[in-house]
Enzyme design. Structure first.
Site, PDB file in Angstrom:
ATOM      1  N   SER A   1      67.074  87.975  76.602  1.00 60.99           N
ATOM      2  CA  SER A   1      68.373  87.433  76.988  1.00 60.99           C
ATOM      3  C   SER A   1      68.240  85.998  77.477  1.00 60.99           C
ATOM      4  CB  SER A   1      68.993  88.315  78.080  1.00 60.99           C
ATOM      5  OG  SER A   1      68.072  88.510  79.154  1.00 60.99           O
TER       6      SER A   1
ATOM      7  N   GLU B   1      70.316  82.696  79.977  1.00 61.88           N
ATOM      8  CA  GLU B   1      71.250  82.409  81.071  1.00 61.88           C
ATOM      9  C   GLU B   1      71.814  81.003  80.916  1.00 61.88           C
ATOM     10  OE1 GLU B   1      70.494  83.606  85.250  1.00 61.88           O
ATOM     11  OE2 GLU B   1      70.539  81.447  85.657  1.00 61.88           O
TER      12      GLU B   1
ATOM     13  N   ASP C   1      73.990  81.958  98.332  1.00 62.75           N
ATOM     14  CA  ASP C   1      73.676  81.112  99.490  1.00 62.75           C
ATOM     15  C   ASP C   1      74.959  80.733 100.215  1.00 62.75           C
ATOM     16  OD1 ASP C   1      70.927  81.020  98.865  1.00 62.75           O
ATOM     17  OD2 ASP C   1      71.335  79.491  97.344  1.00 62.75           O
TER      18      ASP C   1
ATOM     19  N   PHE D   1      63.261  72.088  91.843  1.00 65.46           N
ATOM     20  CA  PHE D   1      63.787  73.457  91.819  1.00 65.46           C
ATOM     21  C   PHE D   1      62.856  74.397  92.587  1.00 65.46           C
ATOM     22  CE2 PHE D   1      66.132  73.038  87.460  1.00 65.46           C
ATOM     23  CZ  PHE D   1      67.100  72.259  88.077  1.00 65.46           C
TER      24      PHE D   1
ATOM     25  N   HIS E   1      64.025  87.010  80.210  1.00 60.42           N
ATOM     26  CA  HIS E   1      65.338  86.421  80.467  1.00 60.42           C
ATOM     27  C   HIS E   1      65.125  84.926  80.665  1.00 60.42           C
ATOM     28  CE1 HIS E   1      69.527  86.393  81.749  1.00 60.42           C
ATOM     29  NE2 HIS E   1      69.184  85.725  82.841  1.00 60.42           N
TER      30      HIS E   1
END
Length: 272
Positions: free
Chosen positions: A4, A6, A98, A203, A253
């Site tokens: 998959s 995102e 968050d 990140f 993913h």
């Protein structure tokens, strides 16, 4: 074995066109579904809805929306679930999210476990939750983080999607630790291609993903040679994914960042 991708909701028309180009490029690979992120405190809520709708209707690809509960009310979450049910959405990624800057009250749902239990009771969705092979950066301890993941599964989660990582042993240890606690759900490998090492470094500092020293030193040696960074990243991630699939990981993913090239390269290297 189904894999998959995102996406994040685009902010403007140019971003939407880039996303559409990415979707068109990835569709021939045959992803099982595309998940769509949901900003902190629901800040991208309407754009998430629009992106989910676009993916489903324009590309006949199953869309799996993220749903974060921080700052939400019970009635607000129920309204979203009713809307998704009416659209025929079958899966949801349930997250705590968050706290947006300046917000101190998490709202009705304090933890992701609360949201999972609510969705499970509502019924009609397969529920995915997040797992952290290298421990959530705000966790009190590794054991505490593991217990929270177990509780999310016990509350009704059907599968786990991991945060990205560059240390395969971290995933294998998480899988084994969970299984020793009697939890048997698929733990999907989250894959973040490295196309720009400076960006990935930022990140990773925010989300607690470790960058192994050998990787950092090799990438830094390339300086601003982004093409060499890209090629090393493809090689590294392809090998990592191949190792984990051979060790029984159920699926991958890909965190695409709304780009297709690196995901396509790794996918094809693996012969998926």
């Amino acid at each position: 074995m189904a894999h998959s991708v995102e996406f994040f909701p685009p902010k403007n028309a140019a971003g939407e066109e880039r996303l559409r180009e990415t979707i068109r490029a990835l569709l021939p690979l045959g992803p099982e579904y595309a998940s769509v992120t949901f900003g902190a405190g629901g800040s991208t809520r309407e754009r998430t809805f629009a992106t989910v709708d676009m993916i489903r209707k324009d590309y006949a690809l199953e869309a799996v929306p993220h749903l974060s509960c921080i700052g939400s009310t019970e009635s607000g979450i129920q309204e979203i679930l009713e809307d998704y049910r009416a659209q025929g959405i079958q899966r949801i990624v349930a997250l705590r999210g968050d706290l947006p800057e300046g917000m101190s009250n998490p709202g009705h749902f304090e933890y992701a476990t609360d949201l999972v239990a609510f969705i499970h009771q509502f019924g009609g969705f397969k529920i995915y939750v997040a797992g952290y092979p290298e421990v959530h950066p705000k966790a009190v301890s590794a054991e505490n983080d593991l217990q929270h993941l177990v509780e999310k599964v016990q509350a009704g989660a059907d599968a786990v999607i991991t945060q990205y990582f560059y240390n395969p042993d971290a995933y294998l240890q998480l899988r084994d630790d969970i299984q020793r606690r009697g939890v048997e759900v698929p733990i999907v490998v989250g894959v973040m291609p490295i196309t720009n090492f400076e960006q990935i470094s930022r990140f990773s500092a925010m989300c607690g993903a470790e960058l192994p020293q050998y990787l950092r030193r090799r990438m830094e040696a390339y300086g601003e040679d982004l093409q060499s960074q890209y090629q090393l990243g493809i090689e590294l991630l392809s090998r990592q994914c191949e190792t984990l699939l051979s060790q029984g990981a159920p699926s991958l993913h890909f965190y695409t960042l709304n780009q297709s090239e690196a995901t396509t390269a790794i996918w094809q290297n693996l012969g998926l």
